[in-house]
Enzyme design. Sequence first.
Site, PDB file in Angstrom:
ATOM      1  N   SER A  25      -6.521  15.581  61.132  1.00  0.00           N
ATOM      2  CA  SER A  25      -6.457  16.898  61.809  1.00  0.00           C
ATOM      3  C   SER A  25      -5.268  16.999  62.752  1.00  0.00           C
ATOM      4  CB  SER A  25      -7.699  17.198  62.640  1.00  0.00           C
ATOM      5  OG  SER A  25      -8.747  16.382  62.360  1.00  0.00           O
ATOM      6  N   GLY A  53     -10.379  12.349  68.442  1.00  0.00           N
ATOM      7  CA  GLY A  53      -9.348  12.469  69.465  1.00  0.00           C
ATOM      8  C   GLY A  53      -7.923  12.631  68.953  1.00  0.00           C
ATOM      9  N   TRP A  55      -6.303  15.387  68.150  1.00  0.00           N
ATOM     10  CA  TRP A  55      -5.626  16.494  68.849  1.00  0.00           C
ATOM     11  C   TRP A  55      -5.238  16.040  70.260  1.00  0.00           C
ATOM     12  CZ3 TRP A  55      -7.304  22.257  67.858  1.00  0.00           C
ATOM     13  CH2 TRP A  55      -7.181  22.536  66.487  1.00  0.00           C
ATOM     14  N   ASP A  96     -21.811  18.781  76.128  1.00  0.00           N
ATOM     15  CA  ASP A  96     -22.013  19.871  75.171  1.00  0.00           C
ATOM     16  C   ASP A  96     -21.239  21.089  75.681  1.00  0.00           C
ATOM     17  OD1 ASP A  96     -22.986  21.934  73.662  1.00  0.00           O
ATOM     18  OD2 ASP A  96     -25.078  21.290  73.783  1.00  0.00           O
ATOM     19  N   ASP A 121     -11.509  22.530  68.115  1.00  0.00           N
ATOM     20  CA  ASP A 121     -11.546  22.223  66.673  1.00  0.00           C
ATOM     21  C   ASP A 121     -13.011  21.976  66.291  1.00  0.00           C
ATOM     22  OD1 ASP A 121     -10.547  21.624  64.148  1.00  0.00           O
ATOM     23  OD2 ASP A 121     -10.179  19.515  64.631  1.00  0.00           O
ATOM     24  N   LYS A 161     -10.643  26.686  65.720  1.00  0.00           N
ATOM     25  CA  LYS A 161     -10.926  26.655  64.281  1.00  0.00           C
ATOM     26  C   LYS A 161     -11.960  27.723  63.952  1.00  0.00           C
ATOM     27  CE  LYS A 161     -13.110  22.998  62.463  1.00  0.00           C
ATOM     28  NZ  LYS A 161     -12.873  21.595  62.130  1.00  0.00           N
TER      29      LYS A 161
HETATM   30  N1  SAM Z   1     -10.005  17.766  66.811  1.00  0.00           N
HETATM   31  C1  SAM Z   1     -10.700  16.514  66.572  1.00  0.00           C
HETATM   32  C2  SAM Z   1      -9.656  15.465  66.268  1.00  0.00           C
HETATM   33  O1  SAM Z   1      -8.531  15.840  65.979  1.00  0.00           O
HETATM   34  O2  SAM Z   1      -9.966  14.280  66.322  1.00  0.00           O
HETATM   35  C3  SAM Z   1     -11.727  16.632  65.457  1.00  0.00           C
HETATM   36  C4  SAM Z   1     -12.909  17.465  65.834  1.00  0.00           C
HETATM   37  S1  SAM Z   1     -14.259  17.315  64.710  1.00  0.00           S
HETATM   38  C5  SAM Z   1     -13.687  18.211  63.345  1.00  0.00           C
HETATM   39  C6  SAM Z   1     -15.472  18.400  65.380  1.00  0.00           C
HETATM   40  C7  SAM Z   1     -16.119  17.875  66.651  1.00  0.00           C
HETATM   41  O3  SAM Z   1     -16.908  18.937  67.217  1.00  0.00           O
HETATM   42  C8  SAM Z   1     -17.096  16.717  66.438  1.00  0.00           C
HETATM   43  O4  SAM Z   1     -16.611  15.555  67.058  1.00  0.00           O
HETATM   44  C9  SAM Z   1     -18.389  17.205  67.117  1.00  0.00           C
HETATM   45  O5  SAM Z   1     -19.046  16.193  67.863  1.00  0.00           O
HETATM   46  C10 SAM Z   1     -17.861  18.288  68.040  1.00  0.00           C
HETATM   47  N2  SAM Z   1     -18.890  19.242  68.493  1.00  0.00           N
HETATM   48  C11 SAM Z   1     -19.721  19.992  67.730  1.00  0.00           C
HETATM   49  N3  SAM Z   1     -20.543  20.719  68.522  1.00  0.00           N
HETATM   50  C12 SAM Z   1     -20.206  20.436  69.811  1.00  0.00           C
HETATM   51  C13 SAM Z   1     -20.704  20.880  71.075  1.00  0.00           C
HETATM   52  N4  SAM Z   1     -21.701  21.760  71.174  1.00  0.00           N
HETATM   53  N5  SAM Z   1     -20.147  20.377  72.202  1.00  0.00           N
HETATM   54  C14 SAM Z   1     -19.123  19.464  72.114  1.00  0.00           C
HETATM   55  N6  SAM Z   1     -18.622  19.014  70.944  1.00  0.00           N
HETATM   56  C15 SAM Z   1     -19.160  19.488  69.800  1.00  0.00           C
END
Ligand code: SAM
Length: 304
Positions: A25, A53, A55, A96, A121, A161
């Site tokens: 990503s 992590g 990003w 959260d 994201d 996203k």
């Molecule tokens: N941008 C990240 C990277 O480049 O490494 C990848 C992100 S991953 C596609 C989506 C993330 O959204 C997951 O790690 C998930 O735990 C997080 N997520 C989903 N719902 C969430 C919430 N309510 N609060 C915090 N994080 C959340």
Amino acid sequence: MGKSSKDKRDLYYRKAKEQGYRARSAFKLLQLDEQFRFLDNVTRVVDLCAAPGSWSQVLSRRLFEEDPENCDQKRIVAVDLQPMFPIDHVTTIQADITHPKTLSKIMDLFEGEKADFVCSDGAPDVTGLHDLDEYVQQQLILSALQLTTCLLREGGVFVAKIFRGRDIDMLYSQLGYLFERVVCAKPRSSRGTSLESFVVCLGYKPPTNWEPRLDVNMSVEDFFRGCDIGRLTIKDELPAYHEEPRSVAEFISCGGLGSFDSDATYHDVPLNSIALDPVQPPTNPPYKRALELKRKGKLTRAAQ
Ligand code: SAM
């Protein structure tokens, strides 16, 4: 299938490992920034839904390594439900984003200053029930947007996203009331076969007299009250026909034609070595317990 075949099928997966990124990503944010240059001259940045992590790694390299001036004033805060292994110059919060306390934790770290850039994201765990998945994803974007309205300085940038589902026009309209320009962007590293895209919202400009309030129980309607987004009401008499103002987001494909196509398999790109290990193994994978039980010889097969 050989260990390196995924490296050939997905060049971004391979390149991420070669360049030390935790996830492919990273290239989505890099290609978006290449197009919009939103990371030039930013000081305070929030990365929502940031695990594992990649990003945050892009942000850290961009803000601290490529531009080492005024480092003492710069700050990157990354938030995720999952724990994250530390990243240089990034403060991580395991929380959260839909919980109001998360906002105050971020605000404390910024000591009252506003952010220049907020990105999300976020993706919830999918259930396979499409309507439910779409609804939960929309709620996650809305939470990211609510946090952003409380954190972002005027003129700041928000990137999130999205999945271009049925009701995406409504989101564009809502964003259009808060930002000067809203673009729907698809980087080359995001698979063409996926509905995934990114909204790039430039120039935060909330309406005057509109106070953003963070409340998980607040409906979308209440949150945008005062933003004058046209809505239909049920009345005994039909009102005179009035065309609702409507925002249509521009669509931009970014990443350049010279960059790799994420849906193609490359057989002719020389790979430096046969297979590379992941840059960062998952912190708390769901299979961890199964592995522990297996090691102790306690993993039994369920009865057929
Ligand atoms: N941008 C990240 C990277 O480049 O490494 C990848 C992100 S991953 C596609 C989506 C993330 O959204 C997951 O790690 C998930 O735990 C997080 N997520 C989903 N719902 C969430 C919430 N309510 N609060 C915090 N994080 C959340």
